[in-house]
Design an enzyme around this catalytic site. Structure first.
Site, PDB file in Angstrom:
ATOM      1  CB  THR A  91      -6.079   0.726  -6.386  1.00 21.11           C
ATOM      2  OG1 THR A  91      -6.961   1.758  -6.796  1.00 21.11           O
ATOM      3  CG2 THR A  91      -5.450   1.100  -5.054  1.00 21.11           C
ATOM      4  N   GLY A 147     -13.674  -1.304  -6.982  1.00 25.48           N
ATOM      5  CA  GLY A 147     -14.956  -0.677  -6.651  1.00 25.48           C
ATOM      6  C   GLY A 147     -14.983   0.096  -5.352  1.00 25.48           C
ATOM      7  N   GLY A 148     -13.807   0.499  -4.838  1.00 28.88           N
ATOM      8  CA  GLY A 148     -13.794   1.317  -3.617  1.00 28.88           C
ATOM      9  C   GLY A 148     -14.489   0.590  -2.477  1.00 28.88           C
ATOM     10  CB  THR A 150      -9.325  -0.646  -7.729  1.00 29.55           C
ATOM     11  OG1 THR A 150      -9.245   0.572  -7.028  1.00 29.55           O
ATOM     12  CG2 THR A 150      -8.591  -1.714  -6.960  1.00 29.55           C
ATOM     13  CB  SER A 179     -12.512  -0.858   0.644  1.00 34.14           C
ATOM     14  OG  SER A 179     -12.876   0.262   1.387  1.00 34.14           O
ATOM     15  NE  ARG A 225      -4.067   1.841   0.968  1.00 30.24           N
ATOM     16  CZ  ARG A 225      -5.081   2.133   0.154  1.00 30.24           C
ATOM     17  NH1 ARG A 225      -5.094   1.735  -1.115  1.00 30.24           N
ATOM     18  NH2 ARG A 225      -6.118   2.814   0.599  1.00 30.24           N
TER      19      ARG A 225
HETATM   20  O1  DON Z   1      -7.943   1.136  -1.428  1.00 26.58           O
HETATM   21  C1  DON Z   1      -9.111   1.410  -1.644  1.00 26.58           C
HETATM   22  O2  DON Z   1     -10.030   0.989  -0.991  1.00 26.58           O
HETATM   23  C2  DON Z   1      -9.448   2.281  -2.843  1.00 26.58           C
HETATM   24  N1  DON Z   1      -8.339   3.126  -3.145  1.00 26.58           N
HETATM   25  C3  DON Z   1      -9.831   1.407  -3.992  1.00 26.58           C
HETATM   26  C4  DON Z   1     -10.230   2.191  -5.197  1.00 26.58           C
HETATM   27  C5  DON Z   1     -11.050   1.451  -6.155  1.00 26.58           C
HETATM   28  O3  DON Z   1     -11.413   0.320  -5.958  1.00 26.58           O
HETATM   29  C6  DON Z   1     -11.466   2.178  -7.366  1.00 26.58           C
HETATM   30  N2  DON Z   1     -12.072   1.283  -8.320  1.00 26.58           N
HETATM   31  N3  DON Z   1     -13.058   1.213  -8.868  1.00 26.58           N
END
Ligand code: DON
Length: 561
Positions: free
Chosen positions: A391, A465-466, A373, A445, A99
């Site tokens: 991501t 998908g955040g 992501t 997430s 990360r």
């Molecule tokens: O780490 C995370 O939870 C976010 N940065 C993820 C971002 C994400 O999944 C965007 N995609 N659609």
């Protein structure tokens, strides 16, 4: 010349272009072969290629990630970060946390203006939004589990960047839609912007990126975190308000963490611990829903969705209050996923009405917005399994390309809670546990997950998908374990999502209307979303049969060794 062949059974498209041919393969059933599922056919093929060369699942996942950084610039990356969950065929489980971290010069209130107002434009766009990239360090940390040397794993990506590849319709339309942002955030011209609109089949050549990859190939970690690439990155910072220094890059460290494991109805779920909230949320949601015997209901029926949404509500309230980088906060994981705690938390559930969000957590304030992501699932013929979610955060991250080095930088700083109660781009709120501190990892997430049955990989799953990531993985596991649905149906079924705040439940556009109406009668606020997630799933039967499915929502594709 461009041709598209559609096979009705497997939804397989064939694109041919000047330099590259590729097939989008949505579903594969095989035995005794390695399989890679990712967001782009050329990246899956890069993974399958190293499997054919004698590599294992970990070789494949490194090659696939490098290739995604070239062919899927919206999310594949060397300028972002990710998490790997691995289960080796000898039963060993491990995770790698690569990360991003906050720069050393980052401060608690760096996005708060003189009037105390949080400026999410700064945490989401441009140079100040960038965290120290972890991906390349993650690929090198993975080598410990690999069979092939890095110079072979990176080669497919170098070839793709150097010779170019034909872009898909989705990529063309996203590049066109973001042209203005690219121009706004980049001082010099970048390969992702051209005068006339991009169209499917156009060839994207990335010479600068190819040179960066070659530097990594020659110099190893130093090819990215020191020397020319690091200097390009830092001078890019100086073209605006960026604060990343050469020291920050040199000091970046991957963390190897103990996997988060729990039992779900006799299956051993292996997922990502903090600083991803994914594994904890998954454990909380599955356990709470488990108290109501979900298997009695049907997928997407009113009662099943109600139970699952209420578990989501309680888990996400905990995310906002307790979760952050375990190296900086008191890690309450074992308490948060204990039955003692969760049974008590579940007491307020009732089939009669929606539980107000204010009853399950402290609300400071609310609202929301949109995303990128990407997830990769791999199994090799020896039974090693790997799941990676990686991501840049938003689509094309901060939109800043490192001039001279040719790669997009993340906008991961927005995953911190920049001010208590102020939602990030996924509507997630948080407090001190996820506040900014120098060198701290922002809460994620992402939920790369491997489910074991009798100690052997049974399901490899994940999605972008955040904040919808853990809820989509949760639905995937319930689909397979409780509703006994097959891989294809689970992946492509409409999804739903709730995250405590905002109070409403989101439903994907083709979700059964009757369920939505029933829930509204029970007091649920609802909204429709175009798309939730892009799940890549591999199921391995007890007889060794592999069923791999790439999500139908994008260009996602399966490749076989
Ligand atoms: O780490 C995370 O939870 C976010 N940065 C993820 C971002 C994400 O999944 C965007 N995609 N659609």
């Amino acid at each position: 010349m461009k041709k598209i062949i559609i096979s009705l059974i497997l939804f397989s498209h064939t694109f041919s272009a000047q330099y590259t041919d590729f097939n989008i393969v949505k579903e594969v059933k095989v035995k005794n072969k390695g399989v890679v599922v990712s967001a782009h056919p050329l990246a899956s093929e890069a993974g399958a290629k190293v499997l054919k060369m004698g590599g294992n699942a970990y070789d494949a996942i490194v090659a696939t990630q490098y290739a995604l950084a070239v062919v899927y610039p919206q999310a594949g990356n060397i300028g972002g970060g990710g998490f790997l969950v691995g289960v080796k065929n000898n039963g060993e489980k491990f995770t790698l946390d690569y990360r991003e971290t906050a720069p050393n010069k980052a401060t608690h209130d760096m996005y708060i203006d003189k009037n105390g107002k949080a400026n999410t434009d700064l945490s989401q766009n441009g140079r100040l939004a960038v965290g120290i990239p972890g991906s390349v360090a993650g690929f090198f940390a993975t080598l410990k589990y690999c069979k092939l040397p890095m110079n072979q794993l990176i080669q497919p990506a170098i070839d793709l960047a150097e010779k170019g590849f034909s872009i898909t319709e989705q990529e063309a339309s996203l590049l066109n839609a973001n042209k203005e942002y690219f121009q706004q955030h980049n001082k010099s011209s970048i390969v992702f912007v051209k005068e006339t609109p991009w169209k499917m089949g156009d060839i994207l050549v990335q010479k600068e990126l190819a040179e960066t990859l070659k530097l990594i190939q020659k110099q190893g970690l130093k090819g990215f975190y020191e020397g020319k690439t690091a200097e390009y990155l830092v001078s890019e910072m100086k073209k605006g308000n960026g604060i990343i220094t050469l020291e920050d890059l040199k000091n970046y460290k991957v963390a190897e963490r103990k996997a988060l494991e729990f039992d779900y109805k006799g299956n051993n779920v292996v997922s990502m611990p903090l600083p991803s909230s994914g594994g904890i949320l998954l454990a909380q949601m599955l356990k709470m829903a488990g108290y109501e015997n979900l298997e009695k209901y049907q997928q997407n029926s009113t009662k099943a969705v109600q139970i699952m949404v209420e578990a989501e509500r309680r888990a996400f309230a905990d995310r906002a209050e307790y979760m952050g980088d375990p190296d900086f906060i008191k890690d309450k994981t074992s308490y948060l996923i204990s039955d003692e705690y969760l049974k008590n938390r579940w007491k307020s559930f009732s089939f009669n009405k929606a539980t107000p969000s204010s009853e399950v957590g402290k609300i400071i304030k609310q609202p929301k917005e949109s995303t990128e992501t990407t997830h990769i699932s791999v199994i090799d013929k020896e039974g090693n399994a790997a799941a990676v979610t990686t991501t840049l955060n938003g689509l094309y991250g901060s939109k800043v390309v490192v001039s001279g080095a040719g790669f997009f930088l993340n906008n991961e700083m927005d995953d911190f809670s920049i001010k208590p109660g102020v939602p990030n781009m996924f509507g997630a709120v948080g407090g001190e546990a996820n506040a900014i501190q120098p060198n701290k990892r922002m809460l994620s997430s992402m939920t790369p997950t491997i489910v074991l049955k009798n100690g052997k990989p049974y399901m490899i799953v994940g999605t972008p998908g955040g904040t919808t990531i853990p809820t989509s993985v949760y639905q995937s596991i319930v689909d397979v374990v409780d509703f006994k649905l097959n891989t294809n149906i689970s992946v492509n079924s409409p999804k739903f999502h709730h995250q405590w705040l905002p109070e409403s439940v989101a439903f994907e556009k083709n979700f059964p209307e009757t369920t939505i109406k029933d829930l509204e009668k029970l007091g649920y606020k609802t909204e429709k979303w175009n798309q939730i997630g892009r799940t890549e799933m591999i199921l391995i039967g007890e007889n060794g049969n592999i069923h791999a499915v790439a999500d139908g929502r994008g260009d996602d594709s399966v490749a076989v060794e």
